[in-house]
Design a protein around this motif. Structure first.
Motif, PDB file in Angstrom:
ATOM      1  N   GLY A   1       0.756  -1.115  -0.005  1.00  0.00           N
ATOM      2  CA  GLY A   1      -0.328   0.025   0.034  1.00  0.00           C
ATOM      3  C   GLY A   1       0.721   1.122  -0.280  1.00  0.00           C
ATOM      4  N   PHE A   2       2.236   1.227  -0.121  1.00  0.00           N
ATOM      5  CA  PHE A   2       3.082   2.244  -0.276  1.00  0.00           C
ATOM      6  C   PHE A   2       3.091   3.129   1.188  1.00  0.00           C
ATOM      7  CE2 PHE A   2       2.250   1.070  -4.512  1.00  0.00           C
ATOM      8  CZ  PHE A   2       3.724   0.854  -4.940  1.00  0.00           C
ATOM      9  N   THR A   3       2.819   2.490   2.044  1.00  0.00           N
ATOM     10  CA  THR A   3       2.390   3.352   3.352  1.00  0.00           C
ATOM     11  C   THR A   3       3.791   4.155   3.752  1.00  0.00           C
ATOM     12  OG1 THR A   3       3.146   1.384   4.903  1.00  0.00           O
ATOM     13  CG2 THR A   3       0.724   1.718   4.301  1.00  0.00           C
ATOM     14  N   THR A   4       4.897   3.717   3.354  1.00  0.00           N
ATOM     15  CA  THR A   4       6.364   4.414   3.585  1.00  0.00           C
ATOM     16  C   THR A   4       6.265   5.792   2.751  1.00  0.00           C
ATOM     17  OG1 THR A   4       7.558   3.169   2.200  1.00  0.00           O
ATOM     18  CG2 THR A   4       7.204   2.481   4.350  1.00  0.00           C
ATOM     19  N   ALA A   5       5.337   6.076   1.916  1.00  0.00           N
ATOM     20  CA  ALA A   5       5.675   7.148   1.075  1.00  0.00           C
ATOM     21  C   ALA A   5       5.702   8.591   1.709  1.00  0.00           C
ATOM     22  CB  ALA A   5       4.366   7.308  -0.043  1.00  0.00           C
ATOM     23  N   THR A   6       5.028   8.717   3.040  1.00  0.00           N
ATOM     24  CA  THR A   6       4.988  10.094   3.719  1.00  0.00           C
ATOM     25  C   THR A   6       6.359  10.129   4.302  1.00  0.00           C
ATOM     26  OG1 THR A   6       2.501   9.792   4.052  1.00  0.00           O
ATOM     27  CG2 THR A   6       3.812  11.259   5.526  1.00  0.00           C
ATOM     28  N   TYR A   7       6.859   8.874   5.019  1.00  0.00           N
ATOM     29  CA  TYR A   7       8.090   9.077   5.594  1.00  0.00           C
ATOM     30  C   TYR A   7       9.251   9.624   4.683  1.00  0.00           C
ATOM     31  CZ  TYR A   7      12.546   7.121   7.639  1.00  0.00           C
ATOM     32  OH  TYR A   7      13.802   7.037   8.115  1.00  0.00           O
ATOM     33  N   LEU A   8       9.121   8.809   3.292  1.00  0.00           N
ATOM     34  CA  LEU A   8      10.216   9.167   1.992  1.00  0.00           C
ATOM     35  C   LEU A   8      10.116  10.783   1.953  1.00  0.00           C
ATOM     36  CD1 LEU A   8      12.245   8.565   0.153  1.00  0.00           C
ATOM     37  CD2 LEU A   8      10.522   7.968  -1.576  1.00  0.00           C
ATOM     38  N   ALA A   9       8.842  11.388   1.869  1.00  0.00           N
ATOM     39  CA  ALA A   9       8.775  12.783   1.797  1.00  0.00           C
ATOM     40  C   ALA A   9       9.399  13.608   2.866  1.00  0.00           C
ATOM     41  CB  ALA A   9       7.346  13.174   1.457  1.00  0.00           C
ATOM     42  N   GLU A  10       8.984  13.095   4.153  1.00  0.00           N
ATOM     43  CA  GLU A  10       9.692  13.803   4.987  1.00  0.00           C
ATOM     44  C   GLU A  10      11.088  13.729   5.202  1.00  0.00           C
ATOM     45  OE1 GLU A  10       6.110  13.519   8.254  1.00  0.00           O
ATOM     46  OE2 GLU A  10       7.466  11.859   8.347  1.00  0.00           O
ATOM     47  N   SER A  11      11.596  12.465   4.844  1.00  0.00           N
ATOM     48  CA  SER A  11      13.119  12.380   4.782  1.00  0.00           C
ATOM     49  C   SER A  11      13.422  13.431   3.717  1.00  0.00           C
ATOM     50  CB  SER A  11      13.408  10.904   4.266  1.00  0.00           C
ATOM     51  OG  SER A  11      13.016  10.141   5.166  1.00  0.00           O
ATOM     52  N   LEU A  12      13.155  13.634   2.590  1.00  0.00           N
ATOM     53  CA  LEU A  12      13.455  14.721   1.706  1.00  0.00           C
ATOM     54  C   LEU A  12      13.441  16.081   2.337  1.00  0.00           C
ATOM     55  CD1 LEU A  12      11.671  13.089  -1.545  1.00  0.00           C
ATOM     56  CD2 LEU A  12      14.262  13.120  -1.168  1.00  0.00           C
TER      57      LEU A  12
END
Length: 518
Positions: A394-405
């Protein structure tokens, strides 16, 4: 139930052996009967004799006579009625109670239960003795008192069961604190959390419900006896003494309020309704997650049903009962408040009878929903692999990736757009977010080492340690705070129920002593 007991209870259900086959229970797919508590709630209402009838009459007489005993003791202690006559009345009433009021069953009651009961005492003991029972009081304050005593039973049981539900939720939250799953918003995978984190959130709402119930029930600890018809009495009674004998915390300071108000009915039903909303919402989640399509949870065999026609079915039908019964108190609240709003602010049948009658089904149905939800939470096991699969898929880590950027210096809206494009690329290519990110220099630069698992949902959930997220320190703090809150509320529940029990014991001892000394 202590936290240790809750964990033991959870373990007894979730780690049970294969249940034994029972006669009439084996459907081929299911090999055990429905859980006993659940069976009582769901099916026993259809059994013969499940109505009130004579049992209701006996219960009402027992409540009336309990107030009588306290009132008579007070009259004797105050010198309003001599101890000799009071002792005879106490002994006679105690005898009726011991015999479950057999002498009054079936007798005509054209003017109600109390007057028939008082008339029987006068007939048996004579006017000089039986006729003093009602000194310094009215049916109005008597009814206001007995309804509070009647509420104690189902209300106290509800408090205990809500506390047990919170216990099980917190115990399960601790057991499943490392089981990664998607949190859902709008029915779609959102961010990675743990099943334990979800249960902790539910526990927080349930504990607020318990506190609301405790607050709503404070009025039933105020003694209205002594208010008379509406204006008190000129007889030198002591309402504080009857309050003590009956387990109240104090006496009503105003006679009008004492007989006119049944605010606790509305407050209890409102608290039940609010708790019911939480339970219905949780039942909906669990119903979705136990479906074959989601497959995130599996219910124990003794908490599901089969189909009369379709042999493959494992129906988590108790969740539908939870949804139905958790909503019943709202209907009772509307009915009770509607009945009450038609009356003036004085003693009124619309308040004392018509409004109050909606309290009992509201409390009962809420209790049933709480009990069923406790069983379901204890008997639902997460499918770990499926949960983890859906968290990743479900790509639930997408928000974490955005926050890492963002933490690497990129403006959030740009990061949001870039990650969105990366997710779209992953979907189009049928690869993971980690794999798709390798083609994005800004994303690839963040990956440690070969970057093979840096967007693992479990690791991301652990990193969400702020804002009450599922990160280890945050989850630990939340569980600790809620556990302490539960212990505080359990102490208050126990203190209230203990006070009622001890008062009944003291009253019985006082009555015996007065009878024996006369």
């Amino acid at each position: 139930m202590s936290a240790i007991d809750a964990i033991d209870a959870l373990g007894a259900i979730t780690r049970r052996a294969e249940p034994a086959v029972r006669d009439g229970a084996d459907t081929g797919r299911l090999r055990t009967t429905l859980n006993g508590e659940a069976h009582r709630i769901v099916y026993d209402q259809y059994l013969p004799g499940s109505g009130s009838g004579q049992d209701g009459l006996v219960q009402e007489l027992r409540l009336i006579s309990e107030v009588d005993l306290a009132h008579l003791v007070m009259l004797a202690e105050r010198g309003i009625v001599d101890t000799g006559r009071v002792a005879v009345l106490l002994d006679t009433i105690s005898g009726l109670r011991d015999d479950d009021f057999a002498a009054l069953r079936g007798m005509p009651m054209p003017r109600g239960v109390y007057l028939a009961y008082e008339g029987r005492l006068v007939e048996r003991l004579g006017e000089r003795i039986g006729g003093v029972l009602h000194t310094g009081r009215s049916r109005n304050d008597l009814n206001a008192t007995t309804v509070r005593l009647k509420t104690r039973g189902p209300y106290g049981e509800l408090l205990a069961q809500v506390a047990d539900l919170a216990d099980i939720l917190l115990a399960a939250a601790d057991v499943y604190r490392d089981v990664t799953m998607p949190a859902y918003t709008h029915g779609q995978p959102a961010v990675p959390i743990t099943y334990g984190h979800y249960l902790t959130g539910v526990a927080g709402s349930v504990l607020r419900g318990l506190e609301a119930l405790l607050e709503a029930g404070r009025e039933i600890d105020v003694n209205p006896l002594g208010a008379g018809a509406v204006g008190g009495t000129s007889v030198r009674i002591d309402p504080h003494r009857t309050a003590e004998l009956l387990g109240f915390t104090g006496a009503a300071p105003n006679s009008v309020d004492a007989v006119a108000s049944r605010d606790f009915v509305l407050r209890l039903l409102a608290a039940c309704s609010t708790l019911g909303v939480t339970m219905a919402r949780v039942a909906r989640d669990l119903s979705t997650w136990t479906s074959e399509e989601f497959g995130l949870l599996r219910m124990a065999d003794d908490l599901v049903g089969s189909s009369s026609m379709m042999p493959q079915k494992r129906n988590p039908f108790l969740l539908e009962h939870i949804q139905g019964r958790s909503s019943a108190a709202l209907g009772s609240f509307v009915a009770a408040s509607s009945a009450m709003s038609t009356a003036g602010f004085t003693n009124a049948i619309a308040v004392g009878t018509e409004s109050v009658r909606h309290l009992w089904p509201g409390l009962r149905d809420t209790l049933d929903a709480v009990t069923l939800l406790r069983l379901v939470v204890a008997g639902a096991e997460p499918e770990r692999e499926r949960m983890e699969e859906r968290a990743a898929g479900g790509f639930t880590t997408a928000t974490y990736l955005a926050e890492s950027l963002v933490m690497d210096g990129m403006p959030f809206r740009k990061a949001h757009h870039l990650v969105g494009e990366t997710v779209l690329s992953a979907l189009g290519r049928g690869v993971s977010l980690t794999e798709a990110g390798r083609d994005r220099p800004e994303v690839a630069a963040l990956a440690p080492g070969d970057g093979s698992s840096w967007l693992d949902p479990a690791d991301v959930a652990a990193a969400y340690a702020y804002g009450g997220g599922p990160g280890a320190d945050s989850a630990e703090a939340a569980l600790g705070r809620l556990t302490a809150e539960l212990e505080r509320l359990e102490d208050e529940v126990a203190a209230r129920r203990t006070r009622w029990t001890r008062a009944a014991d003291r009253l019985a001892a006082t009555v015996r002593a007065m009878v024996e000394s006369s």
